[in-house]
Scaffold this active site. Structure first.
Site, PDB file in Angstrom:
ATOM      1  N   SER A 181       0.803  -1.266  -0.068  1.00 20.27           N
ATOM      2  CA  SER A 181       0.010  -0.147  -0.046  1.00 20.27           C
ATOM      3  C   SER A 181       1.124   1.548  -0.074  1.00 20.27           C
ATOM      4  O   SER A 181       0.478   1.950  -1.044  1.00 20.27           O
ATOM      5  CB  SER A 181      -0.518   0.180   0.904  1.00 20.27           C
ATOM      6  OG  SER A 181      -1.828  -1.446   0.935  1.00 20.27           O
ATOM      7  N   HIS A 195       0.702   4.629   5.074  1.00 15.88           N
ATOM      8  CA  HIS A 195       0.382   4.652   3.791  1.00 15.88           C
ATOM      9  C   HIS A 195       0.592   6.687   3.494  1.00 15.88           C
ATOM     10  O   HIS A 195       0.941   6.959   2.245  1.00 15.88           O
ATOM     11  CB  HIS A 195      -1.395   5.151   3.549  1.00 15.88           C
ATOM     12  CG  HIS A 195      -1.864   3.495   3.673  1.00 15.88           C
ATOM     13  ND1 HIS A 195      -3.550   3.358   3.481  1.00 15.88           N
ATOM     14  CD2 HIS A 195      -1.505   2.671   3.775  1.00 15.88           C
ATOM     15  CE1 HIS A 195      -3.436   2.459   3.343  1.00 15.88           C
ATOM     16  NE2 HIS A 195      -2.194   1.833   3.422  1.00 15.88           N
TER      17      HIS A 195
END
Length: 356
Positions: free
Chosen positions: A233, A293
């Site tokens: 991610s 993230h």
């Protein structure tokens, strides 16, 4: 307004100068066409045909630039269609750079990095899922632990107690917590990463992706040295936010820029808005590594601004580039220092009472 020192315009100006004789500032089109063949100016066959088929009139360097970037000079049907979509919202002066930016999308070299990373991630997931005895494919963290023993970390997972095995700060991107997790990442990274790699090439997109993955684990450990980490991610977020850096860098040259801004704004609003809602209003324990993230997003914007291809580089952009490099390098070094000095499973700097 565009700078005459833009990379594409500099190339076209150099080509025009190769076709000049003496102090000429204007050249008849018929003369231009004959000189191209004798002086071996590096133009595409489409550009040469566009010059040969143009009306026989005097043309200066600006006219030459408009002809070699015109729709008539472009053989690709898809790129001509992109011209048609972009032209109504562009001024005449912008078309040279916008068309050139569209032309720069090339499959040579092909976007092998995104395809290769995706195939490795899918292959490793399926290999370990088969080795784990084909548990639920949607929820099995295939390869995360050894020999069906959920206390011994696998070779790729990032585990705080194994921080001395430095490869884990990057290799965790090859593992995913089920097929849902894998599909979400690989679909987005292909949709977002391939266009970026086609335009900016592997030597820019590869470092952004890998650096983001590494930065994700560094930041996660620096803030909360208690969590295992899997998934790509951080790299995916870097690709998404590299699009933000790309739009900022090449705003005037960017076709469909408002559409890109709208899509990015919708994604960022829903993604970060949803995370904030779950964290502060819904009182949910979120197992997603938002720190990874964030590290990916920061890498995409700051490092992306430094390394991505800038069509027309102005002085202020050069200054901003050095500022971004200094800020990102500082943040990266700080997280490394935290990783060195903080012991595994020490107190998290970001406490979530719902996740205890």
């Amino acid at each position: 307004m565009f700078s005459s020192e833009g990379k594409f315009r500099k190339t076209y100006r150099h080509q025009f100068n190769q076709l000049r004789t003496g102090d000429e500032t204007e050249i008849p089109m018929s003369t231009l066409a004959s000189r191209i063949e004798t002086r071996k100016v590096p133009l595409s066959s489409g550009q040469i045909n566009a010059i040969k088929e143009a009306p026989d009139e005097l043309v200066d360097v600006d006219g030459f630039q408009r002809i070699v970037t015109s729709k008539a000079a472009q053989k690709s049907t898809i790129k001509r269609l992109m011209y048609d979509v972009a032209d109504p919202v562009m001024s005449r002066s912008q078309k040279i750079e916008v068309h050139s930016y569209i032309d720069s999308y090339s499959w040579c070299p092909p976007p092998i990095f995104m395809f290769l990373i995706t195939m490795i991630q899918v292959g490793i997931f399926l290999f370990y899922w088969e080795s784990d005895g084909r548990k639920s494919i949607w929820t099995d963290c295939a390869g995360c632990f050894q020999h069906h023993n959920h206390t011994v970390p696998g070779i790729f997972i990032f585990a705080p107690k194994l921080r001395g095995e430095a490869w884990r700060f990057t290799s965790y991107m090859f593992l995913h917590a089920g097929l849902n997790h894998l599909l979400g990442n690989v679909i987005i990274q292909l949709l977002v990463g391939i266009p970026l790699e086609v335009a900016h090439k592997i030597w820019r997109i590869g470092p952004i992706y890998l650096l983001a993955v590494t930065a994700g684990s560094l930041l996660q450990y620096a803030i909360d040295p208690n969590s295992l980490l899997v998934g790509a991610s951080a790299g995916v977020y870097a690709l998404i936010f590299a699009h933000v850096a790309n739009v900022i860098l090449n705003w005037h040259e960017m076709p469909f820029r408002w559409i890109r801004v709208l899509i990015l704004a919708v994604f960022i609003t829903f993604d970060f808005g949803g995370a904030l809602y779950r964290r502060f209003y819904a009182d949910q324990c979120d197992s997603v590594s938002h720190l990874a993230h964030i590290a990916g997003a920061v890498t995409g914007i700051f490092f992306g601004y430094v390394v991505l291809y800038n069509v027309v580089e102005h002085r202020i952009e050069t200054i901003i580039k050095y500022v971004c490099l200094a800020l990102y390098s500082s943040l990266f070094v700080i997280t490394i220092v935290f990783v060195i000095v903080r012991e595994p499973y020490s107190k998290s700097l970001w406490n979530d009472e719902n996740c205890k």
